[in-house]
Enzyme design. Structure first.
Site, PDB file in Angstrom:
ATOM      1  N   SER A  77       1.086  -1.260   0.179  1.00 52.74           N
ATOM      2  CA  SER A  77      -0.306   0.376   0.188  1.00 52.74           C
ATOM      3  C   SER A  77       0.676   1.624   0.262  1.00 52.74           C
ATOM      4  O   SER A  77       1.415   0.913   0.927  1.00 52.74           O
ATOM      5  CB  SER A  77      -0.720  -0.090   1.435  1.00 52.74           C
ATOM      6  OG  SER A  77      -1.613   1.349   0.852  1.00 52.74           O
ATOM      7  N   GLY A  78       0.175   2.536  -0.764  1.00 53.12           N
ATOM      8  CA  GLY A  78       1.260   3.386  -1.208  1.00 53.12           C
ATOM      9  C   GLY A  78       2.246   3.262  -1.686  1.00 53.12           C
ATOM     10  O   GLY A  78       3.382   4.527  -2.194  1.00 53.12           O
TER      11      GLY A  78
ATOM     12  N   ASN B 113      -0.958   5.639   3.303  1.00 55.54           N
ATOM     13  CA  ASN B 113      -1.615   6.185   1.493  1.00 55.54           C
ATOM     14  C   ASN B 113      -3.112   7.213   1.361  1.00 55.54           C
ATOM     15  O   ASN B 113      -3.285   6.358   1.994  1.00 55.54           O
ATOM     16  CB  ASN B 113      -1.313   4.842   1.058  1.00 55.54           C
ATOM     17  CG  ASN B 113      -2.269   5.072  -0.749  1.00 55.54           C
ATOM     18  OD1 ASN B 113      -1.792   6.736  -1.650  1.00 55.54           O
ATOM     19  ND2 ASN B 113      -1.876   4.518  -1.990  1.00 55.54           N
TER      20      ASN B 113
ATOM     21  N   SER C 149      -5.107   4.100  -1.045  1.00 54.72           N
ATOM     22  CA  SER C 149      -5.150   2.944  -0.640  1.00 54.72           C
ATOM     23  C   SER C 149      -6.421   2.623  -1.679  1.00 54.72           C
ATOM     24  O   SER C 149      -7.618   3.101  -1.531  1.00 54.72           O
ATOM     25  CB  SER C 149      -5.073   2.906   0.745  1.00 54.72           C
ATOM     26  OG  SER C 149      -4.726   1.836   0.755  1.00 54.72           O
TER      27      SER C 149
ATOM     28  N   GLU D  99       1.520  -7.849   2.709  1.00 56.05           N
ATOM     29  CA  GLU D  99       1.940  -7.637   3.489  1.00 56.05           C
ATOM     30  C   GLU D  99       1.609  -7.458   5.274  1.00 56.05           C
ATOM     31  O   GLU D  99       1.017  -7.968   5.776  1.00 56.05           O
ATOM     32  CB  GLU D  99       0.344  -6.187   3.637  1.00 56.05           C
ATOM     33  CG  GLU D  99       0.607  -4.748   2.737  1.00 56.05           C
ATOM     34  CD  GLU D  99      -0.322  -3.957   2.721  1.00 56.05           C
ATOM     35  OE1 GLU D  99       0.266  -2.429   2.172  1.00 56.05           O
ATOM     36  OE2 GLU D  99      -0.783  -3.850   3.217  1.00 56.05           O
TER      37      GLU D  99
END
Length: 773
Positions: A157-158, A206, A209, A417
Site C-alpha cells: 500500500s502506498g 497512503n 489506497s 503486507e
C-alpha cells in the site's frame, strides 16, 4: 585500486569497504577500510566460508537494467536502485522482464501525450525504462504474436500501484484509440474516478489506497483499436465502512457526498459535514492535504454521466450512501437486564434511513434490535451490494457487441503486507500474493530456459523456490481454508476451536507454526515473510451472513433499485465483494424461485475468493505476462527520500531478488558479439584485429584471457558469462588503459623535461656568452 566489497550494516543494510590486505585461505578476518576512512576487521565464518559480496565496477553502476550488473546480488541491486533514484531521479529500472517502479511522492513531467508518442513503436531496450515501455511491449506482442497480454502491477500500500495501472491504461487509450466516434477510450478512463471514489480510502500508508483488487481487460479489434473493457474486482475491505483506525478515513465517496451536502438536489439526504457522522469521523481528521472532496465529487458525477448511469440511478446511489451514514448514527439503548436493546421511534437518523431507502419504519426498528444483532455487522452488505451494482453497470457501459479479437489485462492488486494485527482480510491478500508469486517464478524460469535453448547453450537445471507447499497448506484438502469452512458449519464453532484444529492437523508442516505465547494465533511462513494471524473474527468474516428478516425489509423497498440490490440474495450466489465484481445483480423475476437451488448460498467468503483466484490464475496463465513491481521508498511519503531497510524488505517480498537469484545461478551477463568486440578490442592482438570474423576474434580473446572454460559460453548471437567475469574483464581493460596512460604520461613528462632542459641550457649559454663578452 583495491578490491571493493559489501558488508552488512544495521542501518544502511549494506555498506561499501575496500580490502587493504590480501586475503589468504584460512584467514579468520579481512582487513577493510570503510568509505569514511575508518579501518575495520571483518570476521569470516570459516565453516560457511562466506566471504563478503564483491562490488561492481563503477562503469556498471546506474545501469538501467539490473541484470546487466556483473555481480548480481542484493547489495548490488539496492545500491543501483538508490543511485538511480537519488542521483539521477530515475524512478524506473528494469530487472530483466520486470519493471521496478519507485514512488517519487511528487508529480513528475514524464507522462504527457508527447511522451506516450515517443515510446509508441519503440523497442523496450531503446528508451529509458518507463511504464509506457512495458505497455508498448504488451501492445506490440499482442499484435505480433496474436496472443492476449497481462500487465501485473503489485506492491504494498502506498507504493504507487494504482497510478502505474492508470498510466498503462492511458497509454492503451491513446495508441489504441478507436477508429469510430464511440469515445470508448474516454469511457475506459472514466471508470477510474468512480472506482477510486467507491473503493479507495486514506490509510496511514497512503492517501489514496485501493481497498480492493481489480483486473481490467481492455478489448481490441482486428486492427488493434479499443472496442470495450471489462472489470473483475476482488476482496473489497468491507469492515472499513463501519470502522476506521486512527488517522484513516472511510471510502472517499462518503466525504465527497458530505462536502456537497449543501447542493439543492441533496437537501433531502439530511447530511451535514463528515465530522457529524460516526462512520466518517472515527479516524480523526476528515480531510486530506491537497484534496478537495467537493471538486472530486464533481469528477465522480461527471464520470457516472459519461458511462451512461441515469440521473435517477445516481441519486439512488447517493441516497444509499447517505442512508449508511445515518445508520451509523442510530442510538441503540440497552434495556435494564442487558439482554435486549431498542431504538427510539423518534430517532431522526432511523427516520432518515427508512425514508432514504424506502423501507418500513416499524419493521426496521424491530429487526435491527432482535436476535441480539449488532447493527454495524449489517451495513457491510448494503455497501458491498452497491459496490457490485456499480461495477456491473460500469461493465455494461464498457461492453461491446463488436467481436473482440484480443485483450490486454491490467491487474492492480494488493501486495504482500504484514501488520501488527493480521486478520482474515490480510490472510486472503497474502494467499493471493502467494499464488501470484508462484506464477511469476515459473514464468521467469521458463523465459530463462527459452533464452538458453534459443542460443544453443546447454541448460543445467536451476533450483528455484517453488511455493506450492505453502499454497497447499492454505487451499488443499483439509488445508486452512477447508478447516475454516468446516468450523463455520459446526453449530457452536468458534475461532479458538478452529485454531486448535489447525495446530493438530498442520503442526508438523514446514510452513506452519504455533506461536509460543498464544492459543488463538497461528503463523504461516510465506515466501516473503513469516506472518502471525489472529484467528479472532475469521469465522464471522468467512460466513458473512445477514439475517433474512433484514434482507426482506430491504427487498420490499419502494425504490426499485434498492429492492433489486437484495432481490435474489437468498436464492442466488451472493455477489460478495470477494468474488468477481462482474456477477449480475438480478432484477425481480415474476416466477417463483425454486428453493432447492440454494447450494450456492452456502458458499463462504473464503470459498468464493479461492474460486475467483483460480479463475484469475487461469486467465493470467493464458496470457503473456509483464510485471511491474512498485516500491515504496520511505514511510513518511517524502519526495525522493530512500530508506534502504524498507526498500530491501519489499525487494525480497516481490520476487525481484528471486529473479536475480535464478539469473545469477546460470550465466547472468550476456553481451552481443558486436558490443563485446567494441568494448574489449583494446585487449586484442593486432594480428587478430585484422581478421574479418568478429565472432572468431571474440572467441580467441576469451579463450586466451579466461582459463576456465566453464566461466563463459558462446551462443548463436551472444556470449554468456558467469557472475563476476565481466568485472574481471573490466579490470583487465582498466589495467591496459592504466599501462597505456602511464606510458603516455612517462613519454610526455620526459619530452617536457627535455624541452625545459634545452631551454635552460640555451639560456645559460647566452648568459655565459654575454658575461664573457
Amino acid at each position: 585500486q583495491y578490491t571493493r566489497v559489501w558488508i552488512p550494516d544495521p542501518d544502511e543494510v549494506w555498506r561499501s569497504a575496500e580490502i587493504i590486505k590480501d586475503y589468504k585461505e584460512g584467514d579468520r578476518s579481512l582487513h577493510l577500510k570503510l568509505e569514511d576512512e575508518t579501518l575495520y576487521e571483518y570476521p569470516i565464518d570459516l565453516q560457511g566460508n562466506e566471504l563478503p559480496f564483491l562490488r561492481n565496477p563503477d562503469i556498471l553502476v546506474g545501469e538501467n537494467d539490473l541484470t546487466a550488473l556483473s555481480y548480481l546480488h542484493e547489495p548490488a541491486v539496492l545500491h543501483n536502485l538508490k543511485v538511480r533514484f537519488l542521483e539521477s531521479n530515475h524512478i524506473y529500472t528494469y530487472c530483466g522482464i520486470v519493471l521496478v517502479a519507485i514512488n517519487p511522492y511528487e508529480q513528475l513531467p514524464i507522462y504527457e501525450q508527447d511522451v506516450i508518442y515517443a515510446y509508441s513503436g519503440q523497442n523496450m531496450g531503446d528508451m529509458d525504462p518507463h511504464i509506457f515501455a512495458v505497455a508498448e511491449e504488451a501492445y506490440k506482442q499482442m499484435a505480433r504474436d496474436e496472443k492476449n497480454q497481462s500487465i501485473i502491477v503489485s506492491g504494498e500500500s502506498g507504493a504507487g500501484k494504482t497510478v502505474s495501472a492508470k498510466y498503462a491504461m492511458r497509454f492503451f487509450a491513446t495508441v489504441g484509440g478507436s477508429a469510430s466516434e464511440t469515445n470508448i477510450e474516454a469511457k475506459v478512463l472514466a471508470s477510474s474516478p468512480i472506482m477510486e471514489a467507491i473503493g479507495n480510502a486514506k490509510t496511514t500508508r497512503n492517501d489514496n489506497s485501493s481497498r480492493f483488487g481489480k483486473y481490467i481487460q481492455i478489448g481490441f479489434d482486428k486492427r488493434y483499436h479499443i472496442i470495450g473493457a471489462n472489470m473483475r474486482t476482488y476482496l473489497l475491505e468491507k469492515s472499513r465502512v463501519v470502522f476506521q483506525a486512527k488517522d484513516e478515513r472511510n471510502y472517499h465517496i462518503f466525504y465527497q457526498l458530505c462536502a456537497s451536502a449543501s447542493l439543492p438536489e441533496f437537501k433531502d439526504l439530511g447530511l451535514t459535514c463528515a465530522e457529524d457522522f460516526f462512520y466518517t469521523s472515527q479516524g480523526g481528521d476528515t480531510s486530506i492535504d491537497g484534496v478537495d472532496d467537493a471538486d472530486d465529487f464533481e469528477k465522480t458525477r461527471h464520470a457516472f454521466t459519461l458511462l451512461g448511469v441515469k440521473e435517477s440511478h445516481q441519486m439512488t446511489i447517493f441516497r444509499i450512501i447517505a442512508a449508511i451514514l445515518h445508520l451509523g448514527n442510530l442510538e441503540i439503548q440497552v434495556e435494564r437486564d442487558g439482554d435486549a436493546c431498542s431504538i427510539s421511534s423518534e430517532d431522526e437518523h432511523l427516520n432518515h434511513f427508512c425514508s432514504l431507502l424506502g423501507v418500513e419504519h416499524s419493521q426496521m426498528q424491530h429487526w435491527l434490535c432482535h436476535r441480539k444483532l449488532i447493527t454495524t455487522a449489517e451495513t457491510y452488505h448494503i455497501y458491498a451490494q452497491l459496490f457490485n451494482w456499480i461495477v456491473h453497470h460500469i461493465n455494461k457501459a464498457l461492453h461491446t457487441t463488436v467481436k473482440q479479437h484480443s485483450f490486454i489485462g491490467v491487474l492492480d492488486i494488493y501486495g504482500f503486507e504484514t501488520f501488527e494485527v493480521n486478520s482474515f482480510e490480510q490472510f486472503c491478500i497474502n494467499y493471493a500474493n502467494e499464488k501470484l508469486q508462484q506464477q511469476f517464478n515459473s514464468h521467469v524460469f521458463k523465459l530463462e530456459q527459452e533464452e538458453y535453448m534459443k542460443e544453443g547453450i546447454p541448460w543445467t537445471l536451476i533450483d528455484f523456490y517453488d511455493n506450492q507447499p505453502c499454497i497447499d497448506l492454505i487451499e488443499a484438502k483439509l488445508g486452512i481454508l477447508d478447516l475454516l469452512d468446516e468450523e463455520c458449519k459446526v453449530p457452536k464453532g468458534t475461532d479458538q476451536n478452529w485454531a486448535q484444529k489447525l495446530y493438530d492437523r498442520h503442526g508438523s508442516s514446514q510452513h506452519f507454526q504455533k506461536p509460543r505465547m498464544s492459543n488463538t494465533s497461528f503463523i504461516v511462513l510465506h515466501f516473503a515473510d513469516k506472518v502471525e494471524y489472529q484467528s479472532e473474527g475469521f469465522l464471522e468474516k468467512n460466513r458473512d451472513t445477514v439475517y433474512e428478516e433484514q434482507i426482506n425489509i430491504l427487498k420490499a423497498s419502494k425504490y426499485q433499485m434498492v429492492a433489486d440490490l437484495f432481490q435474489d440474495e437468498k436464492d442466488a450466489a451472493p455477489t460478495t465483494s470477494m468474488g468477481k465484481g462482474t456477477s449480475k445483480i438480478s432484477v425481480r423475476s415474476a416466477r417463483p424461485v425454486i428453493k432447492a437451488a440454494n447450494k450456492e448460498h452456502k458458499k463462504t467468503v473464503g470459498h468464493q475468493f479461492r474460486n475467483s483466484l483460480h479463475l484469475l490464475m487461469e486467465t493470467l496463465n493464458a496470457t503473456t505476462p509483464h510485471y511491474v513491481r512498485c516500491i515504496k521508498p520511505n514511510d513518511e511519503k517524502l519526495p525522493f527520500k530512500f530508506d534502504p531497510k524498507r526498500a530491501v524488505q519489499q525487494l525480497r517480498a516481490c520476487g525481484v531478488l528471486e529473479t536475480i537469484r535464478i539469473s545469477a545461478a546460470g550465466f547472468p551477463s550476456r553481451w552481443s558479439y558486436h558490443d563485446f568486440f567494441n568494448r574489449y578490442r583494446v585487449l586484442m592482438k593486432k594480428r587478430d584485429l585484422s581478421k574479418k570474423d568478429k565472432k572468431q576474434i571474440c572467441q580467441t580473446l576469451l579463450e586466451d584471457l579466461i582459463k576456465d572454460p566453464d566461466k563463459f559460453q558462446f551462443g548463436r548471437t551472444k556470449i554468456f558469462f558467469r557472475a563476476g567475469q565481466v568485472a574481471y574483464l573490466e579490470k583487465l581493460r582498466a589495467d591496459k588503459f592504466r599501462a597505456a596512460t602511464i606510458m603516455i604520461q612517462k613519454t610526455v613528462r620526459g619530452w617536457l623535461q627535455r624541452v625545459k632542459y634545452k631551454r635552460m641550457r640555451q639560456a645559460a649559454v647566452i648568459i655565459q656568452r654575454y658575461t664573457r663578452g
